[in-house]
Design a protein around this motif. Structure first.
Motif, PDB file in Angstrom:
ATOM      1  N   ARG A  90       2.324   5.415  -5.060  1.00 49.63           N
ATOM      2  CA  ARG A  90       2.892   5.248  -3.717  1.00 49.63           C
ATOM      3  C   ARG A  90       4.079   6.217  -3.608  1.00 49.63           C
ATOM      4  O   ARG A  90       5.061   6.086  -4.355  1.00 49.63           O
ATOM      5  CB  ARG A  90       3.383   3.805  -3.576  1.00 49.63           C
ATOM      6  CG  ARG A  90       4.067   3.520  -2.272  1.00 49.63           C
ATOM      7  CD  ARG A  90       4.721   2.183  -2.404  1.00 49.63           C
ATOM      8  NE  ARG A  90       3.694   1.161  -2.168  1.00 49.63           N
ATOM      9  CZ  ARG A  90       3.835   0.229  -1.240  1.00 49.63           C
ATOM     10  NH1 ARG A  90       4.931   0.162  -0.534  1.00 49.63           N
ATOM     11  NH2 ARG A  90       2.903  -0.671  -1.048  1.00 49.63           N
ATOM     12  N   SER A 121       9.714   0.615  -2.946  1.00 57.09           N
ATOM     13  CA  SER A 121       9.376   0.353  -1.538  1.00 57.09           C
ATOM     14  C   SER A 121      10.426  -0.576  -0.961  1.00 57.09           C
ATOM     15  O   SER A 121      10.899  -1.498  -1.650  1.00 57.09           O
ATOM     16  CB  SER A 121       7.981  -0.253  -1.425  1.00 57.09           C
ATOM     17  OG  SER A 121       7.839  -1.251  -2.395  1.00 57.09           O
ATOM     18  N   HIS A 166      13.433   6.699   3.615  1.00 57.27           N
ATOM     19  CA  HIS A 166      13.148   5.435   4.305  1.00 57.27           C
ATOM     20  C   HIS A 166      14.177   5.122   5.396  1.00 57.27           C
ATOM     21  O   HIS A 166      14.179   4.030   5.944  1.00 57.27           O
ATOM     22  CB  HIS A 166      13.101   4.288   3.290  1.00 57.27           C
ATOM     23  CG  HIS A 166      11.923   4.389   2.364  1.00 57.27           C
ATOM     24  ND1 HIS A 166      10.635   4.156   2.767  1.00 57.27           N
ATOM     25  CD2 HIS A 166      11.834   4.740   1.058  1.00 57.27           C
ATOM     26  CE1 HIS A 166       9.801   4.344   1.754  1.00 57.27           C
ATOM     27  NE2 HIS A 166      10.508   4.699   0.705  1.00 57.27           N
TER      28      HIS A 166
END
Ligand code: ATP
Length: 696
Positions: A74, A126, A24
């Motif tokens: 995910r 996330s 990320h």
């Protein structure tokens, strides 16, 4: 995604976090994360992992799912694996899981095989609104890894000067060929031929001398660096705190240490070559351009293709190399552990099981090697193809130029000689560039040792003789890692100079932990320890250990004679003092009865002594240093009652503070004070008078 391999056997969870954060855009390194979230030897559980991820600004969703539902996750996410491990799931493609395993690198597993490992728990991560991508990887400087090296600059300068002279010789050599072909052969000049060849011979002679001198200096430099750098690193390693060693495998520490050799080799041979090769490549390129820009263009294109090839193969080869090191280290650790634990393995008839597992580990290393070799094979074959085609094209274009009369035969030969020098040097330079980048792998591995903070040195000059052997714990709390239960909580205790204290309590209540804190092997999470009224932090662990003689539960003798062991391998050991310590520990008679007495050799593993004898030798070792505080953790548990009584009575007469951890009533009964621990706190602290000592 880039695989991040774990350094400690229990930090797979952290390594998974580093990988996902990197995906990320938040680039972290494992070492900084390890400092931020301390992890105990027992590893991380899911709840802790969630907490760590949240503090890195991730939203977490732990879920339970069937293997078939994997594709709905995910990704990338973390999977709980083999009950004790975490891995990152990168993608699911055609019924196969693409995993990044912190223990072994990238893996692709069919669903059926994964079902044997996956526990059914996954953790989706996330980034939340406060998440910011950043580069937070600590930069590693070479000097920090290796420590100082004396005389390095001068040696490098000398080698550089010699190498420069060698290059001049190499640049002149093709000129000799051109003189011979275009001058002597074309005009059939015998004298010129002889002079040119003699000149060539002289060049070869100079080349020989210079090469020898450079090689010899290089060897010496390598040897000096080997001594200095490895000395620096080993001394640093030995100064690292106890928990560092507790959490790592032997094979892994050894493999990390060897990364130093890889760095040294590239630097000593490579550093000079980078500068020189760069210089010579430019000069040869200039010469080639003078001869023929078209031919030079062909050479440049071939080289560019080589560079592309090198870059394309870099990351796969780096990953393969890192995985190989880790797998080999694991195999080595397993091997060493098997040898060390051969007794229980034999007793439980589990050697064949152990052998099978070890063979699997060896097979993992071999498979990794084969995969790397396949990659290298493709690389070298493509490489040969590129330069083979280049040679043919040069022959054709160069041949045409000679036929057209724009280039003489001698010039073509000289060009080809320069070209071989140029491509040789330039490709070496590219290889070296790759190797230097590859050093980052070794640097990162080495950083695990070199950048770890050592135990603090003493901050004050203290005359240890004047320190009172009194220990005070003020509100001390300790836990092995954040999120783990407290082992000791707000514990306060004063052990006066000259007192004799027995610490008792149920198994696992924190007695040994308390000892390790008092000895400076662990640092309190909260609270303070004072020795002789001085805060232990100020005094430094070395000073404390100079005051204390200790025998711990897992204590060991080293390979050598009994006398050497008792005197802790003191080069100026005093035989009388050795015997005195042995008498106090009630082992003198037994040693004297051995055929070789104090020179009896003790092996590293099977010490050749009975359990009780070994304990008494360990006790003699603690007494040899004439400690002001004696700390014994179950140090007489293997002794028969009579011997124990003998030892304890001798100890009672000695003017020092005694702290004993014991379970046996007989051992406790000699103490003057009884401290009972439970749930990390002192629940009873009683002074025993003579009568109660006997009946305790
Ligand atoms: N390195 C470690 N990492 C995590 N937890 C640990 C570690 N060492 C010990 N513990 C835990 O700390 C607690 C106290 O252990 P400690 O060895 O101090 O107990 P003890 O009272 O000395 O036990 P015993 O009498 O059996 O030797 C135990 O629950 C143990 O599981």
């Amino acid at each position: 995604m880039e695989a991040v391999l774990q350094a400690e056997s229990q930090e797979c969870g952290l390594a998974c976090l580093v990988m996902i954060a990197g995906y990320h855009g938040l680039h972290l390194d494992l070492m900084s994360l390890r400092r931020r979230f301390s992890i105990s030897i027992k590893g991380t559980n899911l709840a802790q992992l969630v907490r760590y991820a949240q503090s890195l600004d991730f939203s977490c969703r732990p879920l339970r799912l069937e293997l078939e539902d994997m594709a709905k996750l995910r990704l990338p996410c973390i999977l709980h694996w083999d009950m004790t491990h975490f891995v990152v799931l990168e993608t699911v493609r055609r019924g196969r899981l693409h995993l990044l395993d912190p223990a072994s690198g990238r893996r692709v597993l069919p669903l059926a095989e994964a079902s044997r490992h996956f526990t059914g728990v996954a953790l989706e991560l996330s980034p939340n609104v406060t998440f910011r991508p950043a580069q937070q990887k600590a930069r590693i400087r070479l000097r920090e890894l290796t420590g100082r090296a004396i005389g390095l600059k001068r040696a490098l300068a000398n080698i550089f000067a010699l190498a420069l002279a060698l290059e001049v010789v190499a640049l002149l050599a093709p000129q000799v060929t051109q003189w011979v072909v275009d001058g002597a052969l074309v005009s059939a000049d015998h004298d010129l031929l002889l002079i040119a060849v003699l000149g060539g011979c002289l060049l070869m002679l100079i080349d020989f001398v210079l090469r020898m001198a450079r090689g010899w200096m290089g060897l010496r430099l390598n040897q000096q660096l080997a001594l200095q750098w490895s000395g620096n690193l080993f001394s640093h390693l030995l100064r690292l705190p106890w928990p560092y060693f507790e959490k790592r495998q032997l094979g892994d520490i050894t493999a990390r240490f060897q990364s130093l050799t890889a760095i040294r080799n590239v630097l000593t041979n490579g550093a000079i070559m980078v500068v020189l090769d760069g210089l010579v490549t430019l000069i040869t390129l200039g010469m080639m351009l003078l001869y023929s820009p078209v031919l030079t263009g062909i050479v440049a294109i071939a080289l560019a293709l080589y560079m592309v090839l090198r870059v394309a193969f870099y990351q796969p080869l780096r990953n393969a190399s890192e995985e190989r090191i880790v797998l080999a280290a694991r195999e080595n650790s397993y091997f060493l552990e098997t040898i060390r634990a051969v007794l229980p393995l034999k007793l439980f008839n589990t050697t064949s099981l152990r052998l099978a597992t070890w063979q699997n580990l060896v097979a993992d290393v071999q498979n990794r090697d084969v995969a790397t070799q396949k990659m290298l094979l493709a690389f070298t074959s493509l490489n040969t193809l590129i330069f083979g085609l280049e040679g043919m094209l040069l022959l054709y274009v160069g041949g045409m130029a000679v036929l057209d009369g724009t280039l003489s035969l001698g010039m073509l030969l000289a060009f080809i000689a320069y070209k071989s020098q140029f491509t040789g040097r330039a490709s070496q330079l590219i290889d070296l560039g790759v190797e230097i980048r590859m050093l980052s792998l070794h640097a990162e591995r080495l950083a695990d040792i070199a950048l770890e903070t050592p135990e603090p040195d003493s901050h004050m000059e203290t005359d240890l003789e004047r320190i009172e052997p009194r220990i005070e714990l003020r509100d001390v709390s300790y836990r092995y890692a954040e999120g783990e239960p407290w082992v000791l909580r707000n514990l306060s205790l004063v052990i006066e100079a000259g007192d004799s204290v027995a610490i008792v309590g149920r198994s696992g209540c924190g007695k040994s932990t308390l000892f390790k804190l008092m000895l400076g092997l662990l640092t309190p999470t909260e609270g303070e320890i004072l020795v002789g009224g001085i805060p232990a932090r100020q005094l430094g662990p070395q000073a404390i250990r100079n005051l204390v003689g200790a025998v711990m539960q897992e204590d060991q003798l080293l390979a050598g004679s009994l006398a050497e062991n008792i005197a802790s391998f003191d080069p100026e050991a005093d035989q009388q003092r050795i015997e005195e310590a042995a008498r106090q520990a009630n082992i003198h008679k037994a040693v004297a009865n051995m055929p070789m007495g104090y020179q009896t050799l003790v092996a590293e593993m099977g010490s050749g002594l009975s359990g009780g004898q070994k304990q008494r030798v360990l006790l003699a070792r603690a007494l040899y240093k004439r400690p002001r505080i004696l700390a014994l953790d179950e140090a007489t548990s293997h002794l028969d009652l009579h011997s124990e009584q003998h030892v304890v009575q001798a100890l009672q007469r000695m003017p020092m503070t005694r702290i004993t951890i014991a379970h046996r009533r007989e051992t406790i009964s000699f103490a003057r004070r009884l401290v009972c621990l439970d749930k990390g706190a002192v629940v009873e602290d009683v002074r025993l008078d003579e009568e109660r000592q006997v009946s305790a």
